[in-house]
Design a protein around this motif. Sequence first.
Motif, PDB file in Angstrom:
ATOM      1  N   ARG A 197       0.195  50.446  51.294  1.00 11.81           N
ATOM      2  CA  ARG A 197      -0.315  51.731  51.777  1.00 11.81           C
ATOM      3  C   ARG A 197      -1.834  51.672  51.956  1.00 11.81           C
ATOM      4  O   ARG A 197      -2.368  52.134  52.972  1.00 11.81           O
ATOM      5  CB  ARG A 197       0.056  52.840  50.799  1.00 11.81           C
ATOM      6  N   ALA A 198      -2.527  51.090  50.971  1.00 15.81           N
ATOM      7  CA  ALA A 198      -3.982  50.983  51.069  1.00 15.81           C
ATOM      8  C   ALA A 198      -4.386  50.054  52.210  1.00 15.81           C
ATOM      9  O   ALA A 198      -5.329  50.336  52.956  1.00 15.81           O
ATOM     10  CB  ALA A 198      -4.556  50.475  49.743  1.00 15.81           C
ATOM     11  N   LEU A 199      -3.672  48.946  52.374  1.00 15.58           N
ATOM     12  CA  LEU A 199      -3.979  47.999  53.442  1.00 15.58           C
ATOM     13  C   LEU A 199      -3.709  48.596  54.815  1.00 15.58           C
ATOM     14  O   LEU A 199      -4.458  48.356  55.763  1.00 15.58           O
ATOM     15  CB  LEU A 199      -3.159  46.721  53.250  1.00 15.58           C
ATOM     16  N   THR A 200      -2.639  49.369  54.924  1.00 15.78           N
ATOM     17  CA  THR A 200      -2.316  50.004  56.204  1.00 15.78           C
ATOM     18  C   THR A 200      -3.419  50.968  56.616  1.00 15.78           C
ATOM     19  O   THR A 200      -3.796  51.046  57.790  1.00 15.78           O
ATOM     20  CB  THR A 200      -0.969  50.736  56.109  1.00 15.78           C
ATOM     21  N   ALA A 201      -3.962  51.704  55.646  1.00 16.80           N
ATOM     22  CA  ALA A 201      -5.068  52.610  55.939  1.00 16.80           C
ATOM     23  C   ALA A 201      -6.292  51.835  56.423  1.00 16.80           C
ATOM     24  O   ALA A 201      -6.986  52.259  57.357  1.00 16.80           O
ATOM     25  CB  ALA A 201      -5.411  53.437  54.701  1.00 16.80           C
ATOM     26  N   LEU A 202      -6.554  50.684  55.800  1.00 18.12           N
ATOM     27  CA  LEU A 202      -7.681  49.847  56.232  1.00 18.12           C
ATOM     28  C   LEU A 202      -7.441  49.301  57.627  1.00 18.12           C
ATOM     29  O   LEU A 202      -8.354  49.262  58.469  1.00 18.12           O
ATOM     30  CB  LEU A 202      -7.883  48.698  55.242  1.00 18.12           C
ATOM     31  N   SER A 203      -6.198  48.878  57.888  1.00 15.88           N
ATOM     32  CA  SER A 203      -5.856  48.338  59.198  1.00 15.88           C
ATOM     33  C   SER A 203      -6.040  49.385  60.289  1.00 15.88           C
ATOM     34  O   SER A 203      -6.529  49.075  61.389  1.00 15.88           O
ATOM     35  CB  SER A 203      -4.417  47.825  59.192  1.00 15.88           C
ATOM     36  N   GLU A 204      -5.667  50.617  60.001  1.00 13.17           N
ATOM     37  CA  GLU A 204      -5.813  51.694  60.983  1.00 13.17           C
ATOM     38  C   GLU A 204      -7.272  51.991  61.292  1.00 13.17           C
ATOM     39  O   GLU A 204      -7.589  52.520  62.354  1.00 13.17           O
ATOM     40  CB  GLU A 204      -5.104  52.949  60.464  1.00 13.17           C
ATOM     41  N   ARG A 205      -8.159  51.615  60.353  1.00  9.65           N
ATOM     42  CA  ARG A 205      -9.596  51.793  60.577  1.00  9.65           C
ATOM     43  C   ARG A 205     -10.240  50.517  61.109  1.00  9.65           C
ATOM     44  O   ARG A 205     -11.462  50.414  61.190  1.00  9.65           O
ATOM     45  CB  ARG A 205     -10.269  52.203  59.270  1.00  9.65           C
ATOM     46  N   SER A 206      -9.389  49.521  61.450  1.00 12.46           N
ATOM     47  CA  SER A 206      -9.857  48.239  62.015  1.00 12.46           C
ATOM     48  C   SER A 206     -10.775  47.491  61.062  1.00 12.46           C
ATOM     49  O   SER A 206     -11.698  46.791  61.492  1.00 12.46           O
ATOM     50  CB  SER A 206     -10.564  48.465  63.356  1.00 12.46           C
ATOM     51  N   VAL A 207     -10.516  47.601  59.751  1.00 12.23           N
ATOM     52  CA  VAL A 207     -11.273  46.835  58.758  1.00 12.23           C
ATOM     53  C   VAL A 207     -10.659  45.438  58.685  1.00 12.23           C
ATOM     54  O   VAL A 207      -9.469  45.311  58.373  1.00 12.23           O
ATOM     55  CB  VAL A 207     -11.224  47.524  57.384  1.00 12.23           C
ATOM     56  N   PRO A 208     -11.418  44.367  58.954  1.00 10.32           N
ATOM     57  CA  PRO A 208     -10.824  43.028  59.023  1.00 10.32           C
ATOM     58  C   PRO A 208     -10.540  42.391  57.666  1.00 10.32           C
ATOM     59  O   PRO A 208      -9.526  41.711  57.491  1.00 10.32           O
ATOM     60  CB  PRO A 208     -11.875  42.216  59.787  1.00 10.32           C
ATOM     61  N   THR A 209     -11.433  42.577  56.697  1.00 11.79           N
ATOM     62  CA  THR A 209     -11.265  41.956  55.381  1.00 11.79           C
ATOM     63  C   THR A 209     -11.579  42.974  54.294  1.00 11.79           C
ATOM     64  O   THR A 209     -12.277  43.967  54.526  1.00 11.79           O
ATOM     65  CB  THR A 209     -12.180  40.734  55.208  1.00 11.79           C
ATOM     66  N   VAL A 210     -11.087  42.703  53.092  1.00 14.09           N
ATOM     67  CA  VAL A 210     -11.326  43.598  51.969  1.00 14.09           C
ATOM     68  C   VAL A 210     -11.414  42.770  50.697  1.00 14.09           C
ATOM     69  O   VAL A 210     -10.684  41.788  50.532  1.00 14.09           O
ATOM     70  CB  VAL A 210     -10.203  44.659  51.853  1.00 14.09           C
ATOM     71  N   SER A 211     -12.324  43.134  49.811  1.00 17.77           N
ATOM     72  CA  SER A 211     -12.443  42.429  48.539  1.00 17.77           C
ATOM     73  C   SER A 211     -11.359  42.918  47.580  1.00 17.77           C
ATOM     74  O   SER A 211     -10.779  43.992  47.760  1.00 17.77           O
ATOM     75  CB  SER A 211     -13.822  42.679  47.918  1.00 17.77           C
ATOM     76  N   SER A 212     -11.109  42.124  46.541  1.00 17.50           N
ATOM     77  CA  SER A 212     -10.090  42.516  45.564  1.00 17.50           C
ATOM     78  C   SER A 212     -10.506  43.789  44.844  1.00 17.50           C
ATOM     79  O   SER A 212      -9.666  44.647  44.536  1.00 17.50           O
ATOM     80  CB  SER A 212      -9.862  41.383  44.555  1.00 17.50           C
ATOM     81  N   GLU A 213     -11.823  43.950  44.595  1.00 17.86           N
ATOM     82  CA  GLU A 213     -12.292  45.158  43.915  1.00 17.86           C
ATOM     83  C   GLU A 213     -12.075  46.403  44.774  1.00 17.86           C
ATOM     84  O   GLU A 213     -11.618  47.446  44.282  1.00 17.86           O
ATOM     85  CB  GLU A 213     -13.777  45.027  43.557  1.00 17.86           C
ATOM     86  N   GLU A 214     -12.381  46.302  46.060  1.00 25.39           N
ATOM     87  CA  GLU A 214     -12.215  47.443  46.959  1.00 25.39           C
ATOM     88  C   GLU A 214     -10.742  47.809  47.123  1.00 25.39           C
ATOM     89  O   GLU A 214     -10.372  48.981  47.087  1.00 25.39           O
ATOM     90  CB  GLU A 214     -12.823  47.121  48.326  1.00 25.39           C
ATOM     91  N   LEU A 215      -9.905  46.803  47.288  1.00 23.44           N
ATOM     92  CA  LEU A 215      -8.481  47.075  47.477  1.00 23.44           C
ATOM     93  C   LEU A 215      -7.854  47.607  46.198  1.00 23.44           C
ATOM     94  O   LEU A 215      -7.009  48.511  46.240  1.00 23.44           O
ATOM     95  CB  LEU A 215      -7.767  45.801  47.929  1.00 23.44           C
ATOM     96  N   ALA A 216      -8.274  47.068  45.056  1.00 20.13           N
ATOM     97  CA  ALA A 216      -7.741  47.544  43.779  1.00 20.13           C
ATOM     98  C   ALA A 216      -8.096  49.009  43.567  1.00 20.13           C
ATOM     99  O   ALA A 216      -7.257  49.808  43.129  1.00 20.13           O
ATOM    100  CB  ALA A 216      -8.283  46.690  42.635  1.00 20.13           C
ATOM    101  N   ALA A 217      -9.335  49.374  43.898  1.00 20.75           N
ATOM    102  CA  ALA A 217      -9.748  50.773  43.745  1.00 20.75           C
ATOM    103  C   ALA A 217      -8.941  51.678  44.666  1.00 20.75           C
ATOM    104  O   ALA A 217      -8.525  52.777  44.269  1.00 20.75           O
ATOM    105  CB  ALA A 217     -11.245  50.911  44.039  1.00 20.75           C
ATOM    106  N   ALA A 218      -8.684  51.230  45.891  1.00 20.43           N
ATOM    107  CA  ALA A 218      -7.914  52.036  46.838  1.00 20.43           C
ATOM    108  C   ALA A 218      -6.469  52.192  46.399  1.00 20.43           C
ATOM    109  O   ALA A 218      -5.830  53.206  46.677  1.00 20.43           O
ATOM    110  CB  ALA A 218      -7.970  51.400  48.221  1.00 20.43           C
ATOM    111  N   ALA A 219      -5.936  51.180  45.702  1.00 21.23           N
ATOM    112  CA  ALA A 219      -4.544  51.216  45.261  1.00 21.23           C
ATOM    113  C   ALA A 219      -4.379  51.828  43.874  1.00 21.23           C
ATOM    114  O   ALA A 219      -3.249  52.082  43.437  1.00 21.23           O
ATOM    115  CB  ALA A 219      -3.952  49.804  45.273  1.00 21.23           C
ATOM    116  N   GLY A 220      -5.489  52.031  43.164  1.00 24.07           N
ATOM    117  CA  GLY A 220      -5.420  52.631  41.839  1.00 24.07           C
ATOM    118  C   GLY A 220      -5.044  51.670  40.732  1.00 24.07           C
ATOM    119  O   GLY A 220      -4.439  52.072  39.732  1.00 24.07           O
ATOM    120  N   VAL A 221      -5.384  50.381  40.890  1.00 27.60           N
ATOM    121  CA  VAL A 221      -5.127  49.384  39.840  1.00 27.60           C
ATOM    122  C   VAL A 221      -6.433  48.645  39.574  1.00 27.60           C
ATOM    123  O   VAL A 221      -7.418  48.816  40.289  1.00 27.60           O
ATOM    124  CB  VAL A 221      -4.024  48.387  40.256  1.00 27.60           C
ATOM    125  N   ASN A 222      -6.439  47.786  38.538  1.00 25.04           N
ATOM    126  CA  ASN A 222      -7.646  47.002  38.309  1.00 25.04           C
ATOM    127  C   ASN A 222      -7.583  45.698  39.101  1.00 25.04           C
ATOM    128  O   ASN A 222      -6.497  45.208  39.430  1.00 25.04           O
ATOM    129  CB  ASN A 222      -7.874  46.743  36.809  1.00 25.04           C
TER     130      ASN A 222
END
Length: 275
Positions: free
Chosen positions: A29-54
């Motif tokens: 779900r978090a990655l799909t939102a990034l993809s819809e905003r045309s974000v090419p890459t994401v760090s583990s910290e950024e994705l973890a925060a978006a998904a609500g995990v560490n």
Amino acid sequence: MATGRTHRPATRSRGIPEATVARLPLYLRALTALSERSVPTVSSEELAAAAGVNSAKLRKDFSYLGSYGTRGVGYDVEYLVYQISRELGLTQDWPVVIVGIGNLGAALANYGGFASRGFRVAALIDADPAMAGKPVAGIPVQHTDELEKIIQDEGVSIGVIATPAGAAQQVCERLVAAGVTSILNFAPTVLSVPDGVDVRKVDLSIELQILAFHEQRKAGELAAAGTVVPAAAGTVVPAAAARQESAAARRGTAAGQESVADQGPDGDVPAVMPT
């Protein structure tokens, strides 16, 4: 396109823990939102925060997928979307039947997220003869007499139960007997299924009760800190008064217990040891 009956995800055979599987949809779900905003890459910290995990847990989860990212760059968003979708079995068609087309069943039928995530509502089924033929979300409702035939004709392996609690087990048994091996249960009851059948339960009342528990705990913490806490009928009382009332209640309970204890084993009620 492949159908759900003949193709199943390989998560178990690959030894991915169930806890990791449960988090994969959050990452997707978090990655799909990034993809819809045309974000090419994401760090583990950024994705973890978006998904609500560490982030450590995220990196561990992705290691089961064989995805480790690139130091200094992060994870490729589009590739991860594909990788997780494939792992969850969302790159193929999964026909679903929804049984019980009341308010909840109709709401599920109208949910647009099914199609975008690889699920096709193959049929809507209800026991009420008056519902037969009525369109819901553009799909005509069919009677439960047609359940087994629909499952066979559509190759259904996933069933959604949105019936009243009293009918859920019988519907479940019919689904399983017809070949359904995964069930999403919205009925407020626990289903009994044979080995090899997966059940996921969604109980809104339980979730609300858990939230009520947390609200009560937070109120207790506020009271202990000397903050005013909500009282009955929308009023508020000072925390000190709340503590006094609680202490008085405890004294009353203790006194009552001593009174009962004095009666002894020959009294009208069993003896209770004083606190």
